[in-house]
Design a protein around this motif. Structure first.
Motif, PDB file in Angstrom:
ATOM      1  N   GLY A 203      -5.070  -9.567   8.212  1.00  0.00           N
ATOM      2  CA  GLY A 203      -3.849  -8.967   7.666  1.00  0.00           C
ATOM      3  C   GLY A 203      -4.108  -8.290   6.330  1.00  0.00           C
ATOM      4  N   VAL A 204      -5.079  -8.803   5.561  1.00  0.00           N
ATOM      5  CA  VAL A 204      -5.430  -8.164   4.296  1.00  0.00           C
ATOM      6  C   VAL A 204      -6.472  -7.064   4.523  1.00  0.00           C
ATOM      7  N   PHE A 205      -7.481  -7.382   5.364  1.00  0.00           N
ATOM      8  CA  PHE A 205      -8.586  -6.434   5.566  1.00  0.00           C
ATOM      9  C   PHE A 205      -8.142  -5.125   6.208  1.00  0.00           C
ATOM     10  N   ILE A 206      -7.437  -5.242   7.329  1.00  0.00           N
ATOM     11  CA  ILE A 206      -7.133  -4.037   8.122  1.00  0.00           C
ATOM     12  C   ILE A 206      -6.477  -2.948   7.274  1.00  0.00           C
ATOM     13  N   PRO A 207      -5.358  -3.251   6.567  1.00  0.00           N
ATOM     14  CA  PRO A 207      -4.747  -2.159   5.790  1.00  0.00           C
ATOM     15  C   PRO A 207      -5.654  -1.664   4.667  1.00  0.00           C
ATOM     16  N   LEU A 208      -6.396  -2.561   4.028  1.00  0.00           N
ATOM     17  CA  LEU A 208      -7.225  -2.123   2.900  1.00  0.00           C
ATOM     18  C   LEU A 208      -8.393  -1.269   3.371  1.00  0.00           C
ATOM     19  N   ILE A 209      -8.991  -1.629   4.508  1.00  0.00           N
ATOM     20  CA  ILE A 209     -10.087  -0.808   5.042  1.00  0.00           C
ATOM     21  C   ILE A 209      -9.553   0.571   5.413  1.00  0.00           C
ATOM     22  N   ARG A 210      -8.378   0.563   6.053  1.00  0.00           N
ATOM     23  CA  ARG A 210      -7.784   1.847   6.422  1.00  0.00           C
ATOM     24  C   ARG A 210      -7.438   2.668   5.198  1.00  0.00           C
ATOM     25  N   LEU A 211      -6.986   1.988   4.142  1.00  0.00           N
ATOM     26  CA  LEU A 211      -6.660   2.691   2.897  1.00  0.00           C
ATOM     27  C   LEU A 211      -7.916   3.349   2.341  1.00  0.00           C
ATOM     28  N   ARG A 212      -9.037   2.589   2.347  1.00  0.00           N
ATOM     29  CA  ARG A 212     -10.282   3.132   1.820  1.00  0.00           C
ATOM     30  C   ARG A 212     -10.775   4.300   2.669  1.00  0.00           C
ATOM     31  N   LEU A 213     -10.590   4.190   3.994  1.00  0.00           N
ATOM     32  CA  LEU A 213     -11.041   5.261   4.888  1.00  0.00           C
ATOM     33  C   LEU A 213     -10.073   6.442   4.881  1.00  0.00           C
ATOM     34  N   GLY A 214      -8.933   6.271   4.217  1.00  0.00           N
ATOM     35  CA  GLY A 214      -8.008   7.388   4.090  1.00  0.00           C
ATOM     36  C   GLY A 214      -7.013   7.512   5.222  1.00  0.00           C
ATOM     37  N   GLY A 215      -6.867   6.489   6.057  1.00  0.00           N
ATOM     38  CA  GLY A 215      -5.892   6.553   7.152  1.00  0.00           C
ATOM     39  C   GLY A 215      -4.533   6.034   6.736  1.00  0.00           C
TER      40      GLY A 215
ATOM     41  N   VAL B 241       0.838  -1.200   0.000  1.00  0.00           N
ATOM     42  CA  VAL B 241       0.000   0.000   0.000  1.00  0.00           C
ATOM     43  C   VAL B 241       0.874   1.251   0.000  1.00  0.00           C
ATOM     44  N   ALA B 242       1.943   1.220   0.786  1.00  0.00           N
ATOM     45  CA  ALA B 242       2.827   2.390   0.898  1.00  0.00           C
ATOM     46  C   ALA B 242       3.461   2.716  -0.440  1.00  0.00           C
ATOM     47  N   THR B 243       3.838   1.710  -1.208  1.00  0.00           N
ATOM     48  CA  THR B 243       4.457   1.974  -2.502  1.00  0.00           C
ATOM     49  C   THR B 243       3.409   2.159  -3.587  1.00  0.00           C
ATOM     50  N   GLY B 244       2.125   2.016  -3.226  1.00  0.00           N
ATOM     51  CA  GLY B 244       1.064   2.236  -4.206  1.00  0.00           C
ATOM     52  C   GLY B 244       0.793   1.039  -5.076  1.00  0.00           C
TER      53      GLY B 244
END
Lengths: 479, 479
Positions: free
Chosen positions: A436-448, A372-375
């Motif tokens: 491990g997959v959900f947490i970062p992706l949900i946060r990504l969608r929420l903009g955190g 996610v960090a590298t896009g």
């Protein structure tokens, strides 16, 4: 054979050793002075003392500001301040810029307003902006008064940006030229400078309104014919940044396009500053340090020789959070105390289920957070990644679960217990993979920020989840 | 307003989106082709298909190699290879240099020997050296034959160094001059080049034997009078590196002294290569990524879209290690099964003692490992650091221990249990602090890498130690 002054880290270590030797010799002398009371004795010691100090001072004067900063960072507080006193006032500013935030705080606390002002007067506006947040408020106000209008505007503008915006990292050392002159004229213009700013690998071509028209790489100036006109050889579409841009993304662009310097341009296209690779390298290093430290719940403000109280303050929040998640896990176990009473082997085996789930979950979440960090990972990839991580978890769960089930069979001689253990391990690893997959992706969608505390979160889930799954299965099937 | 081509990360994301849209459109077409069977229909689809491919190819041709690399890394395997087929052969080499190791492997696996050789022929010796370890053996041998003697020697020399030695990162693009010529002559010499190598911020001054006498910064060349002689304006004591030097230390020196390029000189003082900041930045970034990934037991070889099997292989060793330490902790609990049977609250509380010890130990060891890595912590500091970390642990232990003891009182209504819990927490945090200081310092003295697996080690100790201390104290005082 020239005198090649190898400023490699080994010799830097040597210098640190020399400074420390001089310091310890001086401490010895001070101890002696305290023990011996005769005035004669004192005088001798005084002289030796003075001599050592002079030697140390001479040593420090020879060193690059970055090396002095390194030495200051490597010394415990009392010795650090002793060395700091010996540094020439006119070098204070550049050294303050080089030390870490935590050490800078201890040094500034040791200076009075006049010393701070004197140090500040040797710096440029962009450098002052780096320092200003650490200075006492009234000193900053006084400092503003001593600056000329342009410097003051630049300082104010630099201070108006966040630490991780391009505007806070840019400097104002750009050399600008017009596009209708010949390279010959440019060369003559440059020769009028006493020295060019560091990292000048390109000149900025602007029109009379200050709008950026392009850049003239020094390389082109050097190989071009003196009669060429700037407009014909300049690069018209250079990589440019906006002062509002994220510094991390600018650093990635520097890395990607191998830049040394780049123009910063405001929304109207007016050249307002310059980014250089050295600032970007510092930024990359600081970010990666902050990442490693924050993974352990430390903040970069803590220096290794910080006081006990400061360290306690720095670390307590993380410990408190950890305690909360541990308490929740403990309450989950509490739900099943009755089962544990009946089958005490459960107590011995349950940390294994929780631990391996946490480990496996951390592997997954680290991969995803990094992607996610590298896009490279987007929300749209969720299903594919979930499938993959779940498969990995299933394979690992079955395999290591079977290994452990075998060990449990040998230890406790119960096949049902072994099967429950294996099932619980597999299920907990599956839970870990999904989270491990959900947490970062949900946060990504929420903009955190998907990285923040991701490890605590996943460990909390796999601990409580692991205990619940294992003890729950055991209660249903074994009792 | 000039056409400022903002190569900022946002627009990079746009480009990735465009490529992905073109790809998905093509997938749609392929699906249609499979469904529709009529020859007429097929022809139409074929044309649409072709058109899309051409569009995509044109798009790719416009992009910077680093951007193409980014897009390749962001695509799942099948689409990645589809895009890779569209990249022009003469660009393959530079793009292979930019992609991550894991992705490079998948791309090279898709090429035949001729394609690889064609790609390799566009690269310099130092770039080939980066690529060579990933190429099939016989291709490397064939490649060697196509090189001229100088290139072959350079490739061989670059390959003779470890990945983390300066020799493996240096390039050979240095411009050398003599010290007895005037700046005018140097300028005229430079004008004979078609283009100067990237990151040329200094020229290297050598004598007829190739010994480095100094460097001439381009900045000095630009502001100096044309009649000045090189020897009078050159810098005689530049920062130089040895090919055997550690790349990490070189990167620190680049950071410290804000270098853009630096000469690499062999033991006899002969100029043998050049280090540039872009290689250093890549190195810093890779190191910090490897650090974050390895903390979770991942290796950088795993790319986010790697196959399930590859991921399993990549992660199993760490899970196995984790399982061993968990088993040991489980056996420690097993020793006290009798006590847990008598007082089942112990089972619920023990993970708290272990967990908070692990957290606190990780904070200590991260601080120390980082201090060792930057050279600020030496073995001699051990006693001072131990005293500090132990004090921090005592304060945190008493405080959080008391908080938890209060909660345990409420839950279980037993003062002795609460006191045992508090004591066990404090002791385990003390153990964590001591080990957090000892482990890295002992490894430093023994010459190992203090960072390697430090987190696993400390967690293993605080888990087993925490269970042992808590259950042991409980057995002695409560039963």
């Amino acid at each position: 054979m020239p005198d090649l002054n190898r400023k490699s880290p080994e010799s830097l270590q040597d210098r640190l050793d020399q400074v420390q030797e001089l310091l310890s010799r001086q401490r010895l002398v001070e101890d002696l002075v305290h023990k011996q009371e005769g005035p004669q004795q004192e005088l001798v010691e005084h002289l030796v003392h003075q001599q050592n100090l002079v030697k140390l001072q001479r040593k420090l004067d020879e060193l690059h500001p970055a090396d002095v900063a390194y030495i200051l960072e490597s010394l415990p507080l009392s010795e650090r301040l002793a060395v700091w006193q010996l540094v020439k006032v006119e070098r204070d500013g550049e050294i303050l810029l080089e030390v870490s935030d935590a050490v800078r705080e201890t040094l500034i606390a040791d200076m009075d307003s006049d010393e701070i002002l004197a140090a500040a007067n040797t710096l440029d506006a962009d450098e002052l902006a780096d320092l200003a947040p650490d200075l006492p408020r009234d000193v900053v106000r006084e400092l503003m008064d001593t600056l000329d209008a342009q410097q003051r505007d630049r300082l104010k503008s630099a201070l108006s940006y966040d630490d991780d915006q391009v505007g806070a990292l840019m400097d104002f050392d750009m050399i600008t030229i017009r596009d209708d002159v010949s390279l010959e004229v440019v060369s003559r213009y440059l020769r009028r400078f006493d020295a060019l700013p560091d990292h000048t690998d390109k000149l900025f071509v602007v029109d009379t309104d200050g709008l950026l028209k392009g850049v003239l790489p020094i390389k082109k100036l050097l190989v071009g014919s003196p009669d060429d006109v700037v407009v014909d050889v300049m690069v018209e579409d250079p990589v440019v940044f906006d002062p509002q841009d994220d510094a991390g993304e600018a650093a990635q662009a520097f890395e990607r396009y191998d830049l040394v310097s780049a123009p910063v341009v405001d929304a109207r296209g007016r050249l307002c500053g310059r980014l250089t690779i050295d600032e970007m390298v510092d930024y990359i290093r600081e970010e990666s340090e902050a990442e490693v430290l924050s993974a352990a719940g430390l903040r970069e403000e803590e220096d290794i020789f910080a006081s006990v109280w400061k360290s306690v303050r720095n670390r307590w929040a993380w410990l408190a959070l950890n305690l909360c998640t541990a308490l929740i896990a403990s309450r989950v176990i509490g739900l099943f105390e009755h089962s544990i009473e009946q089958l005490v082997a459960l107590a011995a085996l349950m940390p294994i289920v929780a631990g391996i789930g946490g480990n496996s979950g951390n592997q997954t979440i680290t991969m995803i957070v990094r992607g996610v960090a590298t896009g490279q990972v987007q929300v749209a990839h969720g299903k594919r990644l979930l499938r993959k991580e779940a498969s990995v978890a299933l394979i690992n769960g079955f395999f290591w679960g079977a290994v452990l089930a075998g060990i449990a069979m040998v230890l406790y001689g119960s096949l049902p217990l072994a099967v429950v253990l294996m099932s619980a391990m597999t299920l907990n690893m599956l839970l870990a993979a999904c989270m491990g997959v959900f947490i970062p992706l949900i946060r990504l969608r929420l903009g955190g920020d998907p990285a923040l505390g991701s490890s605590v979160l996943i460990t909390a889930i796999t601990d409580s989840g692991g205990f619940f799954i294992f003890l729950g299965l055991a209660t249903i099937f074994l009792l």
